[in-house]
Design a protein around this motif. Structure first.
Motif, short mmCIF file in Angstrom:
data_model
loop_
_atom_site.label_atom_id
_atom_site.label_comp_id
_atom_site.label_asym_id
_atom_site.label_seq_id
_atom_site.Cartn_x
_atom_site.Cartn_y
_atom_site.Cartn_z
N THR A 70 12.15 11.13 5.77
CA THR A 70 12.20 9.69 5.99
C THR A 70 11.79 9.35 7.41
OG1 THR A 70 14.51 9.74 6.70
CG2 THR A 70 14.09 9.51 4.34
N GLY A 71 11.58 8.06 7.65
CA GLY A 71 11.22 7.63 8.99
C GLY A 71 12.27 7.95 10.02
N ALA A 72 13.57 7.86 9.62
CA ALA A 72 14.66 8.14 10.56
C ALA A 72 14.61 9.60 11.01
CB ALA A 72 16.00 7.83 9.90
N SER A 152 6.40 6.10 8.14
CA SER A 152 7.68 5.70 7.57
C SER A 152 8.23 6.75 6.62
CB SER A 152 7.55 4.36 6.83
OG SER A 152 6.63 4.46 5.76
N SER A 153 7.36 7.57 6.02
CA SER A 153 7.82 8.64 5.13
C SER A 153 6.73 9.70 5.02
CB SER A 153 8.19 8.12 3.74
OG SER A 153 7.04 7.67 3.06
N LEU A 154 7.16 10.91 4.72
CA LEU A 154 6.25 12.05 4.62
C LEU A 154 6.78 12.95 3.51
CD1 LEU A 154 3.75 12.90 6.37
CD2 LEU A 154 5.27 14.46 7.56
N ARG A 155 5.90 13.37 2.63
CA ARG A 155 6.34 14.24 1.54
C ARG A 155 5.32 15.34 1.29
NH1 ARG A 155 8.25 11.80 -4.06
NH2 ARG A 155 6.06 11.22 -4.34
N LEU A 156 5.81 16.56 1.14
CA LEU A 156 5.00 17.71 0.78
C LEU A 156 5.29 18.09 -0.66
CD1 LEU A 156 3.23 20.26 1.24
CD2 LEU A 156 5.30 21.38 2.10
N ILE A 157 4.23 18.15 -1.48
CA ILE A 157 4.33 18.59 -2.87
C ILE A 157 3.67 19.96 -2.97
CG2 ILE A 157 3.70 18.11 -5.26
CD1 ILE A 157 3.55 15.16 -4.52
N HIS A 158 4.41 20.96 -3.39
CA HIS A 158 3.86 22.31 -3.51
C HIS A 158 2.83 22.37 -4.63
CE1 HIS A 158 6.83 25.16 -1.31
NE2 HIS A 158 6.57 24.08 -0.60
N GLY A 159 1.67 22.94 -4.32
CA GLY A 159 0.66 23.23 -5.33
C GLY A 159 0.00 22.00 -5.91
N VAL A 174 0.17 16.55 1.00
CA VAL A 174 1.06 15.88 1.94
C VAL A 174 0.78 14.38 1.86
CG1 VAL A 174 1.72 15.57 4.35
CG2 VAL A 174 1.21 17.86 3.48
N GLU A 175 1.78 13.63 1.39
CA GLU A 175 1.68 12.18 1.30
C GLU A 175 2.34 11.58 2.53
OE1 GLU A 175 2.25 11.52 -3.49
OE2 GLU A 175 4.01 11.62 -2.21
N ALA A 176 1.59 10.78 3.26
CA ALA A 176 2.14 10.09 4.43
C ALA A 176 1.95 8.60 4.24
CB ALA A 176 1.46 10.56 5.71
N PHE A 177 3.00 7.83 4.53
CA PHE A 177 2.92 6.38 4.45
C PHE A 177 3.41 5.80 5.77
CE2 PHE A 177 2.94 7.64 0.08
CZ PHE A 177 2.10 6.73 -0.54
N THR A 178 2.65 4.84 6.28
CA THR A 178 3.02 4.19 7.52
C THR A 178 3.77 2.89 7.23
OG1 THR A 178 0.89 3.04 7.65
CG2 THR A 178 1.07 5.19 8.74
N ALA A 179 4.53 2.42 8.20
CA ALA A 179 5.31 1.20 8.04
C ALA A 179 4.39 -0.01 7.97
CB ALA A 179 6.29 1.06 9.18
N ALA A 180 4.67 -0.91 7.03
CA ALA A 180 3.87 -2.12 6.88
C ALA A 180 4.32 -3.24 7.80
CB ALA A 180 3.88 -2.59 5.43
N ASP A 181 5.50 -3.09 8.43
CA ASP A 181 5.98 -4.09 9.36
C ASP A 181 6.91 -3.43 10.38
OD1 ASP A 181 8.41 -3.67 8.09
OD2 ASP A 181 8.29 -5.50 6.90
N ALA A 182 7.36 -4.20 11.33
CA ALA A 182 8.29 -3.69 12.35
C ALA A 182 9.21 -4.81 12.77
CB ALA A 182 7.53 -3.15 13.56
N ASP A 183 10.42 -4.44 13.12
CA ASP A 183 11.42 -5.41 13.56
C ASP A 183 11.62 -5.25 15.06
OD1 ASP A 183 13.39 -7.26 13.73
OD2 ASP A 183 14.93 -6.07 12.72
N GLY A 184 10.91 -6.05 15.85
CA GLY A 184 11.02 -5.95 17.30
C GLY A 184 9.99 -5.01 17.89
N THR A 185 10.25 -4.60 19.12
CA THR A 185 9.31 -3.78 19.88
C THR A 185 10.02 -2.55 20.43
OG1 THR A 185 8.04 -5.74 20.54
CG2 THR A 185 7.73 -3.73 21.84
#
Length: 488
Positions: A70-72, A152-159, A174-185
């Motif tokens: 997860t992003g955290a 915002s998230s990263l996932r590895l799928i074997h094979g 490897v699936e990577a998704f970036t955040a579509a928004d942000a709260d503050g700076t």
């Protein structure tokens, strides 16, 4: 070359695509009573309905070993670059080399260690990073274009178990998704007494009906060897907006640029003599630029049906100059240039009746590339070794069925059909245009049994493939194909 490319696109029918997802909006019932602070009085209070709206970032994984981050988790993982982030957060083996950002670095999955991660498909926000018809390395994938601060998230799928993906997913995805928004700076800067400096900034807004995010990062490093300096900049602008009552539209635009010097290879004699820092040739190095745009639309079509479509386009170029030692030959500099344009799209429909979940989709991709390799002296061409215009077109169709029987046993089966078309024109060999078309069927099957709350047994058998090295010069080379099985 671009006229030939447009003709090649008509050869391949866009036959596949897959994504499994639930509607993007969910309704959570509200508690209609509230205990008053004064125990002597009890009065029911009607609360407003709570609507939970979330973006679907990827389909459910197949029944194979997966690593979800997860992003955290990623934000609290100290790292120097995306390769280092993946190694630390996912505990996956990574080989980082020193010839410049993106070059000769490998992500190792299931024992596959091909140059530049060509056996591992990297997909960022639905856009594949791997480059087909590439003379430096088929499936060449520069992970430095992935901006760590925006993920915002990263996932590895074997094979190759997921029917969502085809070419270059032989070792995994490897699936990577970036955040579509942000709260503050938020921001950070770093530096060292050795001349290294870097930093990043992420800012944006988040509202109920939409949001935006801007992420900028950059770094400059001196390196520990002579002539090993580099700089790298990533910029990403993202946003989303609610479309209708339950739909969602989002998109992004990113720019990745880098330039580096390379110290070159160390000879065995110098290594044994502990002479490790000197540069082979001060003109070794290179630069790269990648510009990407993408958009996605998702919406429910009813209580049991959902639709999603993604479209993307990118332009990239890079120049590489490096002294390469050849056995029995004098060390000489080789210069490589790659220029390309690519576009693609994928659409899918998910139907979830009582009998299970059905997914049907189509996808397509078109690439055009100019590749040159020369014997160079001080980055000046002397003798031409390769001068190729190449095209790549793929059309795919895929289907998937998932169902859980009872509360413990689940099945996941699917199939994928990929039609690939390669075209190549070698100007040194006379300029004749050669082309080749082939079709590959890839079945997928898996089962999962839930033993306890945090334990399950799984097994899978799937077929996968990747483009053959050297296919840019010999379009008739057969792709590498393999079956992958897993129990765990």
């Amino acid at each position: 070359m671009w006229q030939d490319l447009s003709k090649r696109a008509a050869v391949v029918a866009a036959l596949a695509g897959i994504a499994a997802f639930r509607p993007v909006a969910a309704q959570e019932p509200a508690d209609t009573t509230k205990q008053a602070a004064d125990t002597s009085r009890k009065q029911p209070v009607v609360l407003e309905p709570l609507e939970v709206t979330a973006a679907r970032e990827h389909a459910a994984p197949p029944p194979v070993a997966t690593i979800n981050l997860t992003g955290a988790v990623l934000e609290h993982t100290p790292s120097e670059n995306p390769y280092d982030m993946f190694r630390r957060a996912a505990a996956v083996e990574v080989h980082e080399q020193g010839q410049g950002p993106g070059f000769a670095s490998d992500v190792v999955v299931r024992g596959f260690t091909s140059d530049h991660s060509g056996d591992v498909l990297l997909v960022v926000d639905g856009v594949p990073v791997n480059l087909p018809i590439n003379g430096h390395g088929e499936g060449y994938s520069d992970w430095n274009s992935l901006q760590s601060e925006a993920v915002s998230s990263l996932r590895l799928i074997h094979g190759p178990a997921s029917p969502l993906y085809g070419d270059f997913a032989l070792a995994g995805v490897v699936e990577a998704f970036t955040a579509a928004d942000a709260d503050g700076t938020s921001m950070a800067v770093a530096g060292s007494s050795y001349g290294d400096v870097g930093g990043w900034l992420r800012t944006g807004r988040r509202e109920e009906t939409g949001g935006t995010m801007l992420a900028v990062s950059g770094e400059r490093s001196e390196g520990w060897r002579d002539n090993s300096q580099y700089w790298l900049v990533n910029t990403l602008l993202r946003g989303w907006k609610r479309a209708g009552s339950a739909g969602r539209i989002e998109g992004g635009f990113g720019v990745y640029a880098t330039s580096w010097n390379s110290p070159g290879f160390v000879s065995v004699a110098d290594y044994n003599a502990d002479h490790l820092t000197q540069a082979t040739d001060p003109t070794d190095g290179g630069d790269a630029l990648r510009i990407v745009a993408h958009g996605r639309y998702a919406t429910p079509l009813g209580t049991r049906t959902a639709f999603e479509t993604t479209a993307w386009a990118f332009s990239s170029r890079w120049n590489l100059y490096l002294n390469i030692p050849e056995t029995g030959q004098a060390v000489q500099q080789t210069g490589e240039k790659d220029r390309r344009l690519a576009t693609g799209a994928q659409s899918s429909i998910v139907w979830t009746p009582k009998a299970g979940e059905f997914t049907f989709g189509v996808a397509g991709r078109i690439d055009g590339a100019d590749y040159k390799r020369d014997h160079t002296v001080g980055r000046v061409p002397v003798d031409a070794e390769d001068n190729v215009d190449a095209s790549y077109a793929s059309g795919s169709s895929f289907a998937r069925y998932r169902r859980t029987f009872g509360t413990r046993f689940g099945v996941d089966v699917g199939a994928r059909l990929d039609v690939l078309h390669y075209g190549s024109r070698d100007w040194i060999a006379g300029g004749a245009f050669n082309e080749h078309t082939l079709a590959i069927v890839s079945p997928k099957a898996g089962v999962r049994y839930l033993v306890g709350e945090n334990t399950s047994l799984l097994a899978s058998l799937s077929h996968g493939f990747r483009g053959a090295p050297g296919v840019i010069e010999d379009v008739g080379r057969a792709p590498l194909q393999a079956w992958a099985s897993e129990v765990g």
